[in-house]
Design a protein around this motif. Structure first.
Motif, PDB file in Angstrom:
ATOM      1  N   GLN A   5       0.857  -1.156   0.005  1.00 22.03           N
ATOM      2  CA  GLN A   5      -0.189   0.102  -0.091  1.00 22.03           C
ATOM      3  C   GLN A   5       0.812   1.362  -0.100  1.00 22.03           C
ATOM      4  OE1 GLN A   5      -3.013  -0.091   3.071  1.00 22.03           O
ATOM      5  NE2 GLN A   5      -3.487   2.138   2.575  1.00 22.03           N
ATOM      6  N   HIS A   6       0.758   2.163  -0.995  1.00 21.24           N
ATOM      7  CA  HIS A   6       1.511   3.105  -1.180  1.00 21.24           C
ATOM      8  C   HIS A   6       2.935   2.935  -1.315  1.00 21.24           C
ATOM      9  CE1 HIS A   6      -2.313   5.257  -0.391  1.00 21.24           C
ATOM     10  NE2 HIS A   6      -2.243   4.663   0.745  1.00 21.24           N
ATOM     11  N   GLU A   7       3.891   3.605  -0.323  1.00 18.91           N
ATOM     12  CA  GLU A   7       5.285   3.307  -0.671  1.00 18.91           C
ATOM     13  C   GLU A   7       5.752   2.287   0.470  1.00 18.91           C
ATOM     14  OE1 GLU A   7       3.811   6.046   0.961  1.00 18.91           O
ATOM     15  OE2 GLU A   7       4.806   6.001   2.774  1.00 18.91           O
ATOM     16  N   THR A   8       5.064   1.436   1.066  1.00 18.54           N
ATOM     17  CA  THR A   8       5.276   0.575   2.063  1.00 18.54           C
ATOM     18  C   THR A   8       5.145  -0.790   1.697  1.00 18.54           C
ATOM     19  OG1 THR A   8       5.141   2.061   4.102  1.00 18.54           O
ATOM     20  CG2 THR A   8       5.535  -0.062   4.520  1.00 18.54           C
ATOM     21  N   ASP A   9       6.042  -1.545   1.330  1.00 21.44           N
ATOM     22  CA  ASP A   9       6.010  -3.027   1.019  1.00 21.44           C
ATOM     23  C   ASP A   9       6.165  -3.789   2.090  1.00 21.44           C
ATOM     24  OD1 ASP A   9       5.430  -2.466  -1.682  1.00 21.44           O
ATOM     25  OD2 ASP A   9       7.467  -2.583  -2.390  1.00 21.44           O
ATOM     26  N   MET A  10       5.352  -4.928   2.447  1.00 20.81           N
ATOM     27  CA  MET A  10       5.291  -5.438   3.843  1.00 20.81           C
ATOM     28  C   MET A  10       5.062  -7.106   3.447  1.00 20.81           C
ATOM     29  SD  MET A  10       4.130  -3.070   6.761  1.00 20.81           S
ATOM     30  CE  MET A  10       4.942  -3.721   8.092  1.00 20.81           C
ATOM     31  N   VAL A  11       5.524  -7.910   4.253  1.00 22.82           N
ATOM     32  CA  VAL A  11       5.313  -9.143   4.091  1.00 22.82           C
ATOM     33  C   VAL A  11       5.081  -9.819   5.371  1.00 22.82           C
ATOM     34  CG1 VAL A  11       7.681 -10.034   4.043  1.00 22.82           C
ATOM     35  CG2 VAL A  11       6.196 -11.480   3.293  1.00 22.82           C
ATOM     36  N   GLN A  12       4.192 -10.882   5.594  1.00 19.77           N
ATOM     37  CA  GLN A  12       3.782 -11.397   6.788  1.00 19.77           C
ATOM     38  C   GLN A  12       4.313 -12.827   6.980  1.00 19.77           C
ATOM     39  OE1 GLN A  12      -0.372 -12.281   7.655  1.00 19.77           O
ATOM     40  NE2 GLN A  12      -0.275 -12.049   9.764  1.00 19.77           N
ATOM     41  N   CYS A  13       5.151 -12.810   8.226  1.00 26.48           N
ATOM     42  CA  CYS A  13       5.678 -14.323   8.306  1.00 26.48           C
ATOM     43  C   CYS A  13       4.640 -15.161   8.659  1.00 26.48           C
ATOM     44  CB  CYS A  13       6.251 -14.108   9.715  1.00 26.48           C
ATOM     45  SG  CYS A  13       7.240 -15.632  10.085  1.00 26.48           S
ATOM     46  N   LYS A  15       5.325 -17.961  10.188  1.00 24.07           N
ATOM     47  CA  LYS A  15       5.200 -18.594  11.416  1.00 24.07           C
ATOM     48  C   LYS A  15       5.001 -17.812  12.557  1.00 24.07           C
ATOM     49  CE  LYS A  15       8.851 -21.398  13.586  1.00 24.07           C
ATOM     50  NZ  LYS A  15      10.310 -21.928  13.485  1.00 24.07           N
ATOM     51  N   CYS A  16       5.206 -16.635  12.762  1.00 22.38           N
ATOM     52  CA  CYS A  16       5.015 -15.934  13.686  1.00 22.38           C
ATOM     53  C   CYS A  16       3.827 -14.929  13.641  1.00 22.38           C
ATOM     54  CB  CYS A  16       6.113 -15.248  14.367  1.00 22.38           C
ATOM     55  SG  CYS A  16       6.812 -13.746  13.363  1.00 22.38           S
ATOM     56  N   ARG A  17       3.411 -14.663  12.269  1.00 22.14           N
ATOM     57  CA  ARG A  17       2.458 -13.675  11.781  1.00 22.14           C
ATOM     58  C   ARG A  17       2.835 -12.425  11.920  1.00 22.14           C
ATOM     59  NH1 ARG A  17       0.101 -16.492   8.626  1.00 22.14           N
ATOM     60  NH2 ARG A  17      -1.789 -15.411   8.640  1.00 22.14           N
ATOM     61  N   PHE A  18       4.002 -11.925  12.207  1.00 27.31           N
ATOM     62  CA  PHE A  18       4.489 -10.656  12.353  1.00 27.31           C
ATOM     63  C   PHE A  18       4.833  -9.850  11.010  1.00 27.31           C
ATOM     64  CE2 PHE A  18       7.698  -7.498  13.532  1.00 27.31           C
ATOM     65  CZ  PHE A  18       7.036  -6.765  14.529  1.00 27.31           C
ATOM     66  N   TRP A  19       4.511  -8.490  10.804  1.00 25.05           N
ATOM     67  CA  TRP A  19       4.494  -7.935   9.538  1.00 25.05           C
ATOM     68  C   TRP A  19       5.913  -7.484   9.397  1.00 25.05           C
ATOM     69  CZ3 TRP A  19       1.494  -8.309   5.451  1.00 25.05           C
ATOM     70  CH2 TRP A  19       0.390  -8.762   5.440  1.00 25.05           C
ATOM     71  N   ILE A  20       6.514  -7.653   8.367  1.00 23.59           N
ATOM     72  CA  ILE A  20       7.980  -7.179   8.144  1.00 23.59           C
ATOM     73  C   ILE A  20       8.027  -6.409   7.044  1.00 23.59           C
ATOM     74  CG2 ILE A  20      10.375  -7.965   7.663  1.00 23.59           C
ATOM     75  CD1 ILE A  20       9.469  -8.911  10.404  1.00 23.59           C
ATOM     76  N   LEU A  35       7.061 -14.155  -3.883  1.00 19.56           N
ATOM     77  CA  LEU A  35       6.221 -14.800  -2.798  1.00 19.56           C
ATOM     78  C   LEU A  35       4.835 -14.841  -3.032  1.00 19.56           C
ATOM     79  CD1 LEU A  35       8.169 -13.159   0.377  1.00 19.56           C
ATOM     80  CD2 LEU A  35       7.391 -15.407   0.055  1.00 19.56           C
ATOM     81  N   HIS A  36       4.287 -13.736  -3.385  1.00 24.07           N
ATOM     82  CA  HIS A  36       2.805 -13.555  -3.774  1.00 24.07           C
ATOM     83  C   HIS A  36       2.328 -14.988  -4.513  1.00 24.07           C
ATOM     84  CE1 HIS A  36      -0.990 -11.485  -3.819  1.00 24.07           C
ATOM     85  NE2 HIS A  36      -0.970 -11.487  -5.068  1.00 24.07           N
ATOM     86  N   GLU A  37       3.210 -15.021  -5.716  1.00 21.78           N
ATOM     87  CA  GLU A  37       2.703 -16.081  -6.497  1.00 21.78           C
ATOM     88  C   GLU A  37       2.923 -17.699  -6.011  1.00 21.78           C
ATOM     89  OE1 GLU A  37       4.669 -14.972 -10.136  1.00 21.78           O
ATOM     90  OE2 GLU A  37       3.707 -13.504 -10.352  1.00 21.78           O
ATOM     91  N   SER A  38       3.645 -17.687  -5.080  1.00 21.83           N
ATOM     92  CA  SER A  38       4.272 -18.883  -4.389  1.00 21.83           C
ATOM     93  C   SER A  38       3.120 -19.519  -3.290  1.00 21.83           C
ATOM     94  CB  SER A  38       5.559 -18.744  -3.905  1.00 21.83           C
ATOM     95  OG  SER A  38       5.980 -19.904  -3.375  1.00 21.83           O
ATOM     96  N   GLU A  39       3.233 -20.987  -3.328  1.00 21.19           N
ATOM     97  CA  GLU A  39       2.646 -21.473  -1.971  1.00 21.19           C
ATOM     98  C   GLU A  39       3.522 -21.743  -0.891  1.00 21.19           C
ATOM     99  OE1 GLU A  39      -0.721 -22.103  -1.499  1.00 21.19           O
ATOM    100  OE2 GLU A  39      -0.912 -21.031  -3.468  1.00 21.19           O
ATOM    101  N   ASP A  40       4.863 -21.302  -1.266  1.00 17.50           N
ATOM    102  CA  ASP A  40       5.915 -21.642  -0.065  1.00 17.50           C
ATOM    103  C   ASP A  40       6.046 -20.678   1.096  1.00 17.50           C
ATOM    104  OD1 ASP A  40       6.958 -23.477  -1.774  1.00 17.50           O
ATOM    105  OD2 ASP A  40       8.391 -22.076  -2.836  1.00 17.50           O
ATOM    106  N   PRO A  41       5.983 -21.182   2.380  1.00 15.11           N
ATOM    107  CA  PRO A  41       5.907 -20.190   3.431  1.00 15.11           C
ATOM    108  C   PRO A  41       7.025 -19.350   3.578  1.00 15.11           C
ATOM    109  CG  PRO A  41       6.699 -22.590   4.063  1.00 15.11           C
ATOM    110  CD  PRO A  41       6.319 -22.490   2.622  1.00 15.11           C
ATOM    111  N   TYR A  42       6.827 -18.049   4.165  1.00 15.15           N
ATOM    112  CA  TYR A  42       7.662 -17.130   4.217  1.00 15.15           C
ATOM    113  C   TYR A  42       7.842 -17.226   5.825  1.00 15.15           C
ATOM    114  CZ  TYR A  42      10.011 -12.627   5.475  1.00 15.15           C
ATOM    115  OH  TYR A  42      10.687 -11.806   5.947  1.00 15.15           O
ATOM    116  N   GLU A  43       9.311 -17.234   6.165  1.00 14.05           N
ATOM    117  CA  GLU A  43       9.813 -16.874   7.392  1.00 14.05           C
ATOM    118  C   GLU A  43      10.418 -15.501   7.554  1.00 14.05           C
ATOM    119  OE1 GLU A  43      11.536 -20.198   9.464  1.00 14.05           O
ATOM    120  OE2 GLU A  43       9.915 -21.707   8.880  1.00 14.05           O
TER     121      GLU A  43
END
Length: 83
Positions: A5-13, A15-20, A35-43
């Motif tokens: 959203q706008h200038e800030t790109d963030m991704v949610q873990c 495992k811990c559900r924290f936004w980075i 990441l968006h297109e993948s089914e692989d989990p992000y840590e």
């Protein structure tokens, strides 16, 4: 999950559900798209056990760049920090 959203790109873990912030984990536009297109989990770096040095070094570097008042120009002594 990828949040853009706008200038800030963030991704949610996943495992811990924290936004980075993507840039805090060294993720570029291509990485976010994959990441968006993948089914692989992000840590996040914390869950991968990488947080301590890498993120602290990045945070200190950013603080020094934005230190217009020169607050961080000199090392802080223990006596000053405890005052």
């Amino acid at each position: 999950s990828v949040y853009k959203q706008h200038e800030t790109d963030m991704v949610q873990c996943d495992k811990c559900r924290f936004w980075i912030h993507a840039r805090c984990d060294g993720l570029g536009e291509d990485d976010l798209r994959k990441l968006h297109e993948s089914e692989d989990p992000y840590e996040c770096p914390n869950c991968r056990g990488e947080r301590t040095y890498t993120l602290m070094a990045q945070a200190l570097d950013q603080l020094q760049k934005e230190d217009r008042e020169r607050f961080f120009a000199e090392p802080v002594t223990v006596e000053y920090a405890l005052a």
